[in-house]
Motif scaffolding. Structure first.
Motif, short mmCIF file in Angstrom:
data_model
loop_
_atom_site.label_atom_id
_atom_site.label_comp_id
_atom_site.label_asym_id
_atom_site.label_seq_id
_atom_site.Cartn_x
_atom_site.Cartn_y
_atom_site.Cartn_z
N PHE A 154 0.72 -1.30 0.07
CA PHE A 154 -0.17 0.05 -0.05
C PHE A 154 0.96 1.25 -0.06
O PHE A 154 0.53 2.42 -0.62
N VAL A 155 2.15 1.20 0.78
CA VAL A 155 2.84 2.32 0.70
C VAL A 155 3.29 2.57 -0.64
O VAL A 155 3.77 3.61 -1.09
N LEU A 156 3.88 1.47 -1.28
CA LEU A 156 4.39 1.81 -2.58
C LEU A 156 3.49 2.25 -3.54
O LEU A 156 3.65 2.92 -4.43
N GLY A 157 2.31 1.44 -3.56
CA GLY A 157 1.11 2.28 -4.30
C GLY A 157 0.95 3.57 -3.95
O GLY A 157 0.84 4.58 -5.15
N TYR A 158 0.96 4.06 -2.76
CA TYR A 158 0.82 5.52 -2.44
C TYR A 158 2.03 6.25 -3.08
O TYR A 158 1.78 7.43 -3.78
N LEU A 159 3.18 5.78 -3.09
CA LEU A 159 4.46 6.68 -3.79
C LEU A 159 4.25 6.66 -5.10
O LEU A 159 4.78 7.77 -5.63
N TYR A 160 3.85 5.41 -5.60
CA TYR A 160 3.81 5.43 -7.05
C TYR A 160 2.82 6.46 -7.68
O TYR A 160 3.21 7.23 -8.75
N LEU A 161 1.51 6.40 -7.07
CA LEU A 161 0.55 7.25 -7.56
C LEU A 161 0.99 8.89 -7.26
O LEU A 161 0.66 9.61 -8.17
N GLY A 162 1.55 9.00 -6.44
CA GLY A 162 2.06 10.69 -5.82
C GLY A 162 3.03 11.00 -6.74
O GLY A 162 2.88 11.99 -7.22
N TYR A 163 3.76 10.15 -7.31
CA TYR A 163 5.07 10.45 -8.15
C TYR A 163 4.48 10.71 -9.56
O TYR A 163 4.68 11.73 -10.12
N ALA A 164 3.41 9.86 -10.01
CA ALA A 164 2.90 10.26 -11.15
C ALA A 164 2.03 11.73 -11.07
O ALA A 164 1.85 12.55 -12.10
N VAL A 165 1.24 11.70 -10.18
CA VAL A 165 0.27 13.02 -9.97
C VAL A 165 1.35 14.11 -9.96
O VAL A 165 0.91 15.21 -10.73
N TYR A 166 2.25 14.17 -9.25
CA TYR A 166 3.00 15.25 -9.07
C TYR A 166 3.90 15.66 -10.17
O TYR A 166 4.34 16.69 -10.44
N MET A 167 4.32 14.64 -10.77
CA MET A 167 5.10 15.01 -12.13
C MET A 167 4.05 15.50 -12.90
O MET A 167 4.55 16.58 -13.82
N ASN A 168 2.78 15.31 -13.20
CA ASN A 168 1.84 15.96 -14.07
C ASN A 168 1.51 17.54 -13.52
O ASN A 168 1.57 18.45 -14.09
N GLN A 169 1.41 17.63 -12.42
CA GLN A 169 1.04 19.01 -11.61
C GLN A 169 2.34 19.76 -11.69
O GLN A 169 2.05 20.98 -12.10
N ILE A 170 3.46 19.36 -11.61
CA ILE A 170 4.83 20.10 -11.82
C ILE A 170 5.11 20.70 -13.23
O ILE A 170 5.09 21.69 -13.68
N GLU A 171 4.65 19.85 -14.23
CA GLU A 171 4.77 20.04 -15.65
C GLU A 171 3.51 20.85 -16.30
O GLU A 171 3.84 21.73 -17.08
N ASP A 172 2.52 20.74 -15.61
CA ASP A 172 1.16 21.54 -16.44
C ASP A 172 0.49 22.49 -15.19
O ASP A 172 -0.05 23.47 -15.89
N VAL A 173 0.55 22.44 -14.18
CA VAL A 173 -0.08 23.04 -13.22
C VAL A 173 0.41 24.20 -12.44
O VAL A 173 -0.01 25.34 -12.41
N TYR A 174 1.54 23.78 -11.78
CA TYR A 174 2.24 24.78 -10.80
C TYR A 174 3.14 25.48 -11.33
O TYR A 174 4.13 25.00 -11.68
N PRO A 175 3.16 26.85 -11.48
CA PRO A 175 4.30 27.40 -11.86
C PRO A 175 5.47 27.49 -10.82
O PRO A 175 5.13 27.42 -9.72
N THR A 176 6.81 28.27 -11.06
CA THR A 176 7.67 28.33 -10.09
C THR A 176 7.23 29.88 -9.48
O THR A 176 7.53 30.93 -10.41
N PHE A 177 6.95 30.11 -8.15
CA PHE A 177 6.76 31.26 -7.59
C PHE A 177 8.15 31.77 -7.01
O PHE A 177 8.31 33.17 -6.54
N TYR A 178 9.05 30.84 -6.57
CA TYR A 178 10.00 31.29 -5.69
C TYR A 178 11.09 29.85 -6.04
O TYR A 178 10.76 28.96 -6.20
N GLU A 179 12.19 30.11 -5.70
CA GLU A 179 13.34 29.14 -5.65
C GLU A 179 14.23 29.26 -4.74
O GLU A 179 15.12 30.33 -4.49
N THR A 180 14.49 28.60 -3.78
CA THR A 180 15.35 28.56 -2.37
C THR A 180 16.63 27.54 -2.97
O THR A 180 17.52 27.63 -2.07
N SER A 181 16.73 27.07 -4.36
CA SER A 181 17.83 26.28 -4.62
C SER A 181 18.20 25.12 -3.65
O SER A 181 19.16 24.76 -3.43
#
Length: 596
Positions: A458-485
């Motif tokens: 279940f933990v592996l499924g959680y991490l894999y789904l989260g990985y796919a979701v946030y790859m999509n969100q970072i690519e298409d949805v959320y712009p960069t508002f600040y960068e702390t490096s």
């Protein structure tokens, strides 16, 4: 919790997640929803996105977004979204690597991978800083608690005299801060942005104590201009201490009051206790299958509903604490939320579940704490399985659906926004919410790796789904508002080390319950090794994250001198820190925090 309750929770969560993801895959194909599902892309380009001509395939669910998201490389994320966004992705990948490893070697493998990850993130940070060598914050220092010039009764005069005297060859210019509420009589504040002719000069000024009195001439590295919270810069440093104390007190009170819903959730999960406290609950048994739903699905959903508002509540409190930038505010919130979740969701669940009955004995016999912790952890395995299911399947699917924005957009289009030009819904990536919840899942997975290995899928499924979701969100949805490096990584590192340490204590207690004292003693060197490696990482890597490295800054200065860009970048930095109400209208960056 009965096996029927666990099965009911899994079935409901999986069914709801599949339904939500199917709805999302259909809505994402519709051009009218591009302002929600392609907000980042629309905010970075002037031309609208191109969609295929209408066909019935648009109305059919698909999983094409998953392989498309997984094809995005780390280099693309680093280039387009920055190192902070990459840390989110590396966190999911790190969790997958560790939980896929051999369970008996999970601690040693986890320590090795964590050390390697810290080293690689630091290398990426160095390269990233070299790439972004023209950032204005590398030339600029924020100065607070400036004493008033006794001769001219001006803070600006005091700044000019102080820095021309002590930094004669490095000082470039300064920009005083003003009270922007009255544009006719701009009141000068005892704070300023001081720009230097080189990055090295700015770093030396930021990292040095300027005056024997520690509360005068306080200097720190300036945040990015787009990251600044201008209204907080006018707060005196002495008052900031009171604000921060109030922030921590408010967060502590929230943590204490949150014990009530956690205890109520455990009362629902333990149906026998619920019937003792609330006899009418026996009526649930009259409907076949309803008890399994109530005890298996309902507690985790209620708990997730309560804790969903916690990060935003703490964020609201943190904004009152007066931090000068959005990144500093969200990093403090990230830290507070993680330990809130550890205390309330993890430990308080154990206490209210089974450890509460033995708490008195734990205090009287502290040496038995590992065994009692292992016993309590084992008893709550089913509940944490349902929690992972609810937080992962329901949480990630609702994150990618953006249900709140869909409803708001529909209301806006058909009421007060009818006929008006639409704009993308631009929001920054919620680091303060994503990192703590993923790290809590990591902690649960590590602790239960040996106690209840069946939870690991279940933990592996959680991490894999989260990985796919946030790859999509970072690519298409959320712009960069600040960068702390990459300054989020030391926080992530400490959370993972805490998880490993807690896992090893539980392991010692588990071996004690199994009457294997030799195995418990053999685990102690691993515990010591974990602590030593943590201290080594702090000494070896942490200073490079908390401060700029003089050698890198010097190399960037020399590179700019060869290209005759050093003076240009320095002057641009001075212009970048002009207060918003003193800038030309075209200067303010659209969507940045500085234009608020």
């Amino acid at each position: 919790m009965t096996p029927e309750g666990l099965l009911a929770s899994a079935a409901i969560n999986i069914g709801l997640a599949m339904a939500v993801l199917c709805i999302f895959s259909i809505l994402k194909k519709q051009p009218s929803n591009s302002f929600i599902y392609y907000a980042r892309r629309l905010s970075h380009q002037q031309q609208p996105l191109s969609f295929d001509r209408f066909s019935f395939r648009r109305l059919l669910p698909s999983v094409s977004w998953i392989p498309r998201a997984l094809r995005v490389s780390e280099d693309d994320i680093l280039t387009n979204s920055g190192l902070d966004a990459l840390i989110i992705i590396r966190l999911f990948k790190f969790g997958l690597w560790v939980h896929f490893s051999c369970l008996w070697l999970i601690s040693l493998y986890g320590l090795y991978m964590l050390y390697k990850e810290y080293k690689e993130i630091l290398a990426k940070r160095i390269l990233w800083l070299q790439k972004l060598k023209d950032r204005p914050d590398h030339f600029t220092v924020l100065v607070r608690e400036i004493p008033l010039c006794p001769e001219h009764k001006s803070y600006g005069c005091s700044v000019h005299h102080f820095f021309t005297r002590h930094y004669q060859h490095a000082f470039q210019s300064h920009q005083m801060l003003y009270d922007g509420r009255d544009l006719v009589l701009l009141q000068e504040l005892p704070a300023a942005f001081v720009t230097f002719k080189s990055r090295v000069g700015a770093a030396l000024a930021a990292q040095s104590q300027q005056h024997p009195h520690p509360f005068l001439w306080i200097t720190e590295e300036a945040p990015e201009p787009r990251d600044l919270l201008w209204k907080n810069l006018s707060t005196p440093s002495r008052r900031l201490l009171l604000y921060k104390i109030g922030f921590y007190l408010a967060a502590t009170l929230l943590t204490i009051f949150f014990a009530v819903p956690v205890a109520a959730v455990q009362g629902i999960a333990k149906f026998e206790r619920l019937m003792k406290w609330f006899p009418p609950a026996m009526a649930v048994q009259l409907i076949p299958g309803l008890r399994s739903v109530v005890t298996g699905y309902l507690p985790s959903v209620i708990l997730n509903g309560f804790i969903y508002v916690v990060p935003y509540s703490i964020l609201g409190m943190a904004h009152l604490a007066g931090y000068p930038s959005k990144s500093q505010t969200e990093m403090k919130v990230c830290n507070m939320v993680f330990y809130f979740l550890v205390g309330n969701v993890f430990f308080l669940t154990l206490l209210s579940g089974s450890l509460l009955d033995e708490l008195g004995e734990s205090f009287s016999h502290p040496g038995d704490f590992p065994s009692r912790l292992a016993r309590a952890v084992t008893a709550q395995a089913d509940f944490f399985t349902t929690y992972i299911l609810s937080d992962g399947l329901s949480g990630f699917s609702l994150e990618i659906l953006q249900a709140g924005l869909l409803v708001w957009d529909a209301i806006k289009r058909h009421t007060f926004g009818r006929g008006k030009k639409r704009s993308p819904y631009v929001y920054s990536l919620p680091y303060f919410r994503v990192i703590p919840f993923v790290c809590l899942c990591f902690l649960i997975g590590m602790v239960y790796a040996l106690v209840a290995p069946l939870l690991l899928p279940f933990v592996l499924g959680y991490l894999y789904l989260g990985y796919a979701v946030y790859m999509n969100q970072i690519e298409d949805v959320y712009p960069t508002f600040y960068e702390t490096s990459g300054q989020y990584w030391p926080y992530v590192h400490s959370y993972i080390f805490f998880s490993l340490f807690l896992m090893q204590i539980t392991m010692i207690g588990l071996f004690g319950l199994k009457s294997k004292p030799g195995a418990s003693v053999a685990t102690l060197p691993l515990l010591v090794l974990t602590l030593l490696l943590n201290e080594y990482c702090k000494l070896r890597f942490l200073p490079s994250f908390s401060q700029h490295t003089i050698q890198i800054l010097k190399e960037n200065d020399e590179s700019d001198e060869k290209e005759s860009n050093l003076d240009i970048n320095s002057h641009n930095a001075a212009d970048a820190y002009r207060p918003p109400f003193l800038r030309p209208v075209s200067f303010a960056e659209e969507g940045s925090s500085s234009s608020q």
